[in-house]
Design an enzyme around this catalytic site. Structure first.
Site, short mmCIF file in Angstrom:
data_model
loop_
_atom_site.label_atom_id
_atom_site.label_comp_id
_atom_site.label_asym_id
_atom_site.label_seq_id
_atom_site.Cartn_x
_atom_site.Cartn_y
_atom_site.Cartn_z
N GLN A 201 -20.07 21.15 -19.11
CA GLN A 201 -21.03 21.46 -18.06
C GLN A 201 -22.40 21.80 -18.64
O GLN A 201 -23.36 21.95 -17.90
CB GLN A 201 -20.54 22.65 -17.22
CG GLN A 201 -19.29 22.34 -16.39
CD GLN A 201 -18.82 23.57 -15.65
OE1 GLN A 201 -18.17 24.45 -16.21
NE2 GLN A 201 -19.14 23.65 -14.37
N ASN A 202 -22.48 21.93 -19.96
CA ASN A 202 -23.75 22.25 -20.60
C ASN A 202 -24.72 21.08 -20.50
O ASN A 202 -24.31 19.92 -20.52
CB ASN A 202 -23.54 22.62 -22.07
CG ASN A 202 -22.73 23.90 -22.22
OD1 ASN A 202 -22.73 24.74 -21.35
ND2 ASN A 202 -22.04 24.01 -23.34
N ILE A 203 -26.00 21.37 -20.44
CA ILE A 203 -27.02 20.33 -20.33
C ILE A 203 -27.97 20.33 -21.52
O ILE A 203 -28.93 19.57 -21.54
CB ILE A 203 -27.84 20.49 -19.03
CG1 ILE A 203 -28.54 21.84 -18.99
CG2 ILE A 203 -26.94 20.33 -17.80
CD1 ILE A 203 -29.47 22.04 -17.81
N ASN B 86 -12.10 32.71 -21.83
CA ASN B 86 -13.29 33.12 -21.08
C ASN B 86 -13.44 34.64 -21.20
O ASN B 86 -12.51 35.35 -21.56
CB ASN B 86 -13.16 32.72 -19.61
CG ASN B 86 -14.50 32.65 -18.90
OD1 ASN B 86 -15.48 32.20 -19.48
ND2 ASN B 86 -14.53 33.11 -17.67
N CYS C 73 -43.49 7.30 -12.82
CA CYS C 73 -42.50 6.42 -13.43
C CYS C 73 -43.15 5.12 -13.88
O CYS C 73 -43.81 4.44 -13.09
CB CYS C 73 -41.39 6.14 -12.41
SG CYS C 73 -40.22 4.86 -12.94
N HIS D 27 -22.94 17.21 -15.96
CA HIS D 27 -24.14 17.49 -15.16
C HIS D 27 -25.40 16.91 -15.77
O HIS D 27 -26.50 17.39 -15.50
CB HIS D 27 -24.31 19.01 -14.97
CG HIS D 27 -23.12 19.67 -14.35
ND1 HIS D 27 -22.54 19.21 -13.19
CD2 HIS D 27 -22.39 20.76 -14.71
CE1 HIS D 27 -21.51 19.98 -12.87
NE2 HIS D 27 -21.40 20.92 -13.78
#
Length: 269
Positions: free
Chosen positions: A8-10, A187, A91, A58
């Site tokens: 889930q890290n970006i 966790n 863009c 993500h």
């Protein structure tokens, strides 16, 4: 061996240490993988030395994507500097298409702007089908172990992923009792007992980085072959093994609500 990491890290730090991170682009070009779901695409993303180790659920901050045409470009210093100044970056693909239309006497099209290529809550995930392909492949490979680390388990898509993989492992154990499988949750805070009690075999409460560091020390001290043949009845553990064993015991006690034994009070002098 760890075959896949769904994150889930970006921050895209996995790429910095040399892991292959799936970003929806072919390894030898900037053309997105757009074939229909099936063997052809699965072979293209799975084969060879470029097999992805990490699947970002993500997106990542290493790229920017257009809000209209979804053109994706590296998040280079120029775009990043514009973001920091609060400026919109038009863009390049939208602009080229629009300028070409104007040159041919046609109406100008709306141009999109670049934004970090991440998926926010309740936002459409355009790489969702590709991620589903990887999940299907990994389920077909009959995994034996699932480690879930550092997550609240509140995002619906992630919850479904964890339960699907856990179910596959449990079915494999039922079909092959002689082969052990493990489903572990690590966790700082425990998972909801009502929802996850029947899913996880072991819950370790503590710092994920500390657990990873202890595991790395253990792997450094013992080869994988030695770990597989380890006889705990007559083997004196190394300091690194003792450290990780103590971590497991403490975490397991905490997970089931058992307090650590209080220290014996010292006698007053």
């Amino acid at each position: 061996l760890l075959l896949r990491n769904y994150t889930q890290n970006i921050d895209d730090l996995e790429r910095e240490v040399g892991l292959v991170v799936y970003d929806g682009l072919e390894s030898d070009s900037s053309v997105p993988i757009v074939e229909s779901v099936g063997v052809k695409r699965r072979e293209s993303v799975e084969g060879g030395r470029d097999r992805p180790h990490v699947i970002p659920l993500h997106g990542t901050l290493s790229r920017a994507a257009c809000t209209v045409c979804h053109d994706r470009v590296p998040l280079v210093d120029g775009i990043l500097a514009s973001f920091k100044r609060g400026e919109l970056v038009e863009c390049r693909r939208c602009k080229a298409i629009s300028d070409d239309r104007v040159a041919r006497g046609r109406r100008r099209l709306q141009c999109g702007f670049y934004r970090p290529d991440i998926v926010l809550y309740n936002e459409f995930h355009r790489m969702g089908d590709c991620i589903a392909d990887f999940i299907g492949l990994d389920l077909d490979s009959m995994p034996s172990t699932l480690i879930v680390m550092g997550t609240s388990l509140r995002v619906p898509g992630l919850k479904r992923l964890v339960k699907d993989v856990a179910k596959a492992i449990q079915q494999k154990r039922a079909a092959h009792p002689d082969r052990s499988g493990h489903i572990v949750f690590i966790n700082r805070t425990p998972a909801s007992r009502g929802e996850w009690r029947s899913v996880f075999d072991l819950e370790l409460l503590g710092d994920c980085d500390a657990w990873t560091g202890a595991m790395m020390e253990c792997l450094d001290a013992l080869s994988l072959a030695a770990i597989a043949k380890l006889d705990v009845t007559d083997h004196r553990p190394s300091p690194s093994q003792s450290r990780i064993t103590n971590f497991f015991k403490t975490s397991k006690n905490a997970a089931v609500g058992k307090p650590d034994k209080p220290e014996r009070p010292t006698e007053p002098e």
